[in-house]
Write a protein that holds these residues in place. Structure first.
Motif, PDB file in Angstrom:
ATOM      1  N   LEU A 186       0.832  -1.198   0.000  1.00 49.44           N
ATOM      2  CA  LEU A 186       0.000   0.000   0.000  1.00 49.44           C
ATOM      3  C   LEU A 186       0.874   1.259   0.000  1.00 49.44           C
ATOM      4  O   LEU A 186       0.609   2.210  -0.746  1.00 49.44           O
ATOM      5  N   ALA A 187       1.918   1.249   0.813  1.00 52.08           N
ATOM      6  CA  ALA A 187       2.821   2.399   0.853  1.00 52.08           C
ATOM      7  C   ALA A 187       3.515   2.599  -0.489  1.00 52.08           C
ATOM      8  O   ALA A 187       3.662   3.735  -0.975  1.00 52.08           O
ATOM      9  N   LEU A 225      -5.882   1.008  -3.103  1.00 50.70           N
ATOM     10  CA  LEU A 225      -5.945   2.435  -3.426  1.00 50.70           C
ATOM     11  C   LEU A 225      -7.393   2.846  -3.719  1.00 50.70           C
ATOM     12  O   LEU A 225      -8.104   2.136  -4.446  1.00 50.70           O
ATOM     13  N   HIS A 281     -12.212  -0.855  -5.652  1.00 47.17           N
ATOM     14  CA  HIS A 281     -11.639  -0.662  -4.316  1.00 47.17           C
ATOM     15  C   HIS A 281     -12.603  -1.069  -3.200  1.00 47.17           C
ATOM     16  O   HIS A 281     -12.238  -1.834  -2.296  1.00 47.17           O
ATOM     17  N   THR A 306       0.962   3.907  -3.128  1.00 48.37           N
ATOM     18  CA  THR A 306       0.661   5.324  -2.880  1.00 48.37           C
ATOM     19  C   THR A 306       1.786   6.215  -3.401  1.00 48.37           C
ATOM     20  O   THR A 306       1.546   7.262  -4.010  1.00 48.37           O
ATOM     21  N   TRP A 307       3.031   5.788  -3.181  1.00 54.02           N
ATOM     22  CA  TRP A 307       4.196   6.542  -3.668  1.00 54.02           C
ATOM     23  C   TRP A 307       4.267   6.530  -5.197  1.00 54.02           C
ATOM     24  O   TRP A 307       4.521   7.567  -5.825  1.00 54.02           O
ATOM     25  N   SER A 345      -8.317   4.826  -5.817  1.00 52.63           N
ATOM     26  CA  SER A 345      -8.429   4.996  -7.267  1.00 52.63           C
ATOM     27  C   SER A 345      -8.713   3.689  -8.003  1.00 52.63           C
ATOM     28  O   SER A 345      -9.054   3.697  -9.191  1.00 52.63           O
ATOM     29  N   GLU A 389       1.857   6.282  -7.318  1.00 55.17           N
ATOM     30  CA  GLU A 389       0.815   7.115  -7.921  1.00 55.17           C
ATOM     31  C   GLU A 389       1.255   8.569  -8.097  1.00 55.17           C
ATOM     32  O   GLU A 389       0.745   9.273  -8.966  1.00 55.17           O
ATOM     33  N   GLN A 390       2.206   8.988  -7.281  1.00 56.94           N
ATOM     34  CA  GLN A 390       2.655  10.383  -7.329  1.00 56.94           C
ATOM     35  C   GLN A 390       3.877  10.584  -8.215  1.00 56.94           C
ATOM     36  O   GLN A 390       4.315  11.710  -8.423  1.00 56.94           O
TER      37      GLN A 390
END
Length: 420
Positions: A286-287, A306, A312, A290-291, A308, A293-294
């Protein structure tokens, strides 16, 4: 009054006694067979091809399946049975049967349930080898398969035919992590008089228990999270005692896609840490997702945890609020050739992630699905399944999350310098 004695009850092998509310984590380290006369605490490994009988009559009774006993390791072995009982307990099914691999489990499933002229409805998002097995190998013997959208229940329902006997889904799917609604597919299958089989490889029973949602059969590649350390190849089918003992065991006795006792023992011990590993690896996934995605070099990230992700909310309901440990993403690049070159560059810059198509290991693995796990499919099949040239799959292990980010950043940060 009958002149014959009633048939005696079948002799059964002993079971361990548990309280009815014992939890999954306890079953994962305790279920199996009672200890032998030597009182071992760690499960014994029985490396033997056959078993001795006290007399000819007992041997005859055991071979006739009138007495439950160990006869020949091709279809009965104490170590293998311990793995089967433990996995069935974790999945919440009555029984399980172990196989030599996950693909062997699917082969046993089809050989046991279907005949020429029968029909299967299958998600087109399943593992590439599953598509090849159903469409290619079993197609040669007259088993018909219709491939449908993983997520569109109406498409599954519309594909049902009078001869449909099996619905087959893999959720989340490999590699796009698409999630199907198991309960709704169970309703579709049962309304048609068919069975629903669910490949639970990505989640394992630590996160998802398809039987509780109506699935009749659960398929496993024990090679993945059940072992958890990339040591052996194994598989299994979980289901009712009737299906396992009356449908699959007879095929196993004849065909012999059996799991070796050593491999069964390795996976049996792997199950003891399954819940702990799955939660830790899912947290890191998950971490990482999330990273990713940016990151400016990423076009899209696929991860059920996520918000998104298209499914989900469904994934969180089915998977106990956990997204799993597999993250898939697409790197930016105009055109298939450039996208593939960018994907290869990111993979080749990895120093921690292992470049291998296996997953479920404590070591993070990275692969290019289009040329590995789905490489045997035609380009049209890959495109239909969404397997593009810029797609990369990462199965997150137990390394420190910051080290994994740095490992992927090495390749992602360089993409802007690659000629397009």
């Amino acid at each position: 009054m009958s002149t014959t004695d009633p048939k005696p009850a079948k002799k059964r092998l002993p079971r361990k006694a548990f309280e009815p509310d014992v939890r999954l984590e306890t079953l994962a380290v305790r279920e199996g067979l009672p200890s032998t006369e030597w009182g071992e605490n760690s499960e014994a490994l029985f490396l033997t091809s056959s078993f001795i009988h006290p007399d000819a009559a007992t041997a005859a009774a055991r071979f006739a399946n009138e007495e439950e006993a160990f006869v020949y390791t091709r279809f009965s072995n104490p170590t293998t049975m311990m793995f089967e009982r433990r996995l069935a307990a974790l999945e919440g099914t009555e029984a399980a049967i172990a196989t030599s691999s996950g693909m062997a489990a699917i082969m046993l499933l089809v050989m046991g349930l279907l005949k020429a002229g029968d029909h299967v409805v299958c998600s087109r998002s399943v593992f590439g080898s599953t598509i090849k097995l159903l469409q290619g190998e079993f197609g040669k013997f007259g088993v018909q398969t219709t491939f449908v959208s993983q997520t569109d229940v109406a498409e599954w329902r519309a594909a049902i035919q009078p001869n449909t006997k099996l619905l087959f889904a893999e959720t989340p799917s490999n590699p796009l992590t698409e999630v199907c609604d198991i309960a709704q597919l169970a309703e579709v299958a049962h309304a048609a008089g068919a069975l629903l089989a669910v490949d639970n490889c990505f989640c394992s029973p630590a996160l998802q228990r398809p039987a509780k949602l109506g699935a009749d059969l659960i398929i496993h590649s024990g090679t993945k999270y059940l072992d958890g350390q990339g040591r052996v190849v194994a598989g299994a089918i979980c289901g009712s005692e009737k299906l396992v003992n009356e449908v699959f065991v007879p095929v196993m006795r004849s065909v012999g896609m059996s799991l070796s006792p050593f491999n069964a023992w390795v996976v049996l011990k792997g199950l003891e840490t399954l819940s702990i590993r799955m939660r830790a690896q899912s947290d890191s996934a998950l971490a990482l997702a999330t990273w990713l995605e940016q990151h400016p070099a990423i076009a899209r990230v696929y991860y059920p945890g996520l918000p998104s992700h298209p499914q989900h909310e469904l994934a969180m309901r089915q998977q106990g609020g956990i997204g799993g440990a597999v993250v898939t993403f697409i790197v930016k690049g105009e055109g298939a050739e450039v996208a593939r070159r960018h994907a290869f560059s990111v993979i080749d810059q990895a120093r921690i992630c292992s470049i291998t198509a296996n997953l479920g290991d404590t070591k993070t693995t990275i692969t290019h699905p289009s040329t590995t796990s789905h490489g045997r499919l035609g380009e049209e099949q890959r495109q239909t399944a969404g397997i593009t040239q810029g797609l990369i799959r990462v199965a997150v292990g137990l390394e420190h999350i910051e080290d994994l980010k740095a490992d992927l950043a090495r390749g992602l940060d360089r993409l802007s310098s690659i000629d397009s």
